[in-house]
Write a protein that holds these residues in place. Structure first.
Motif: not given
Length: 239
Positions: A1-14, A16-24
């Motif tokens: 089973m091949l490991l999925e490559k990490i998308n840095l932008q998506r990781e960064l968005e995750k 951010r989402k834990k810390d603050i909403s996009e609107e805020d």
């Protein structure tokens, strides 16, 4: 089973989402940008309003020594290169964003608003009342000024030589004598080569000298020109 490559932008968005909403976070950015815009507008109002100031509340321990100049140093460069040192409210060429950034940084570092801005530039860059390389200064006090920002093109290297006759009346007289002497040699070589007597040369020289003096008087009176030593800090077009 091949490991999925990490998308840095998506990781960064995750994260951010834990810390603050996009609107805020967008509201915070809007608030910051609006505050910066208001600050720049307020600085530009102070620059364009101008006005005399004895000095600003600079912290002497935070000043860069190489940017501190006395009024006598500024006068020398203005007289030698035929420049003006005037209130910024007379300056018509506009101010680059870098100059505003320098002012904001200085006000933040020294914890004080700056007033009494002065600028060194050629006369053509000012809106002068009738009777290429700006330097923006803020007064420190006791005749000392702090250089905030320099922009534009450097002056022509021959400007000091070209403006030397206009520095004061002594320079103009020396220039007139030298030019008249050279003109006399040229006129005699081209038109009066058969006249070689000293007395004839002196008469031709006096004619050239009087003609040059007449032209200088016409230039000075008709065009309202004055010597650099008399106009370097004058807000009037004719000094």
């Amino acid at each position: 089973m091949l490991l999925e490559k990490i998308n840095l932008q998506r990781e960064l968005e995750k994260y951010r989402k834990k810390d603050i909403s996009e609107e805020d976070i967008l509201e915070q950015v809007k608030y910051f940008l609006q505050a910066e815009e208001d600050k720049e507008r307020e600085i530009m109002e102070r620059i364009h309003q101008g006005g005399f100031s004895e000095g600003n509340g600079f912290d002497p321990n935070l000043l860069i020594p190489g940017k501190v100049f006395h009024i006598s140093h500024i006068k020398n460069i203005c007289v030698n290169y035929r420049l003006r040192f005037l209130d910024t409210k007379y300056f018509k060429a506009g101010f680059p964003p870098e100059a505003l950034s320098e002012i904001k940084d200085l006000e933040k570092i020294h914890n004080t608003p700056l007033h009494g801005f002065q600028i060194v530039a050629p006369s053509k860059n000012f809106r002068l009342k009738n009777a290429d390389d700006p330097l923006l200064f803020a007064p420190i006090g006791n005749g000392y000024y702090y250089l905030i920002h320099k922009w534009g093109n450097d002056l022509n290297p021959f400007r000091k030589i070209l403006m030397w006759p206009l520095k004061n009346i002594e320079n103009l007289l020396v220039f007139t004598v030298i030019f008249s002497f050279s003109l006399t040699f040229l006129l005699r070589a081209v038109f009066f080569s058969h006249y070689q007597a000293t007395s004839e040369f002196i008469m031709l020289f006096l004619f050239s000298f009087k003609s040059m003096v007449g032209l200088m008087i016409f230039y000075g009176v008709a065009l309202g020109k004055n010597f650099s030593s008399g106009i370097w800090n004058s807000k009037y077009f004719n000094g």
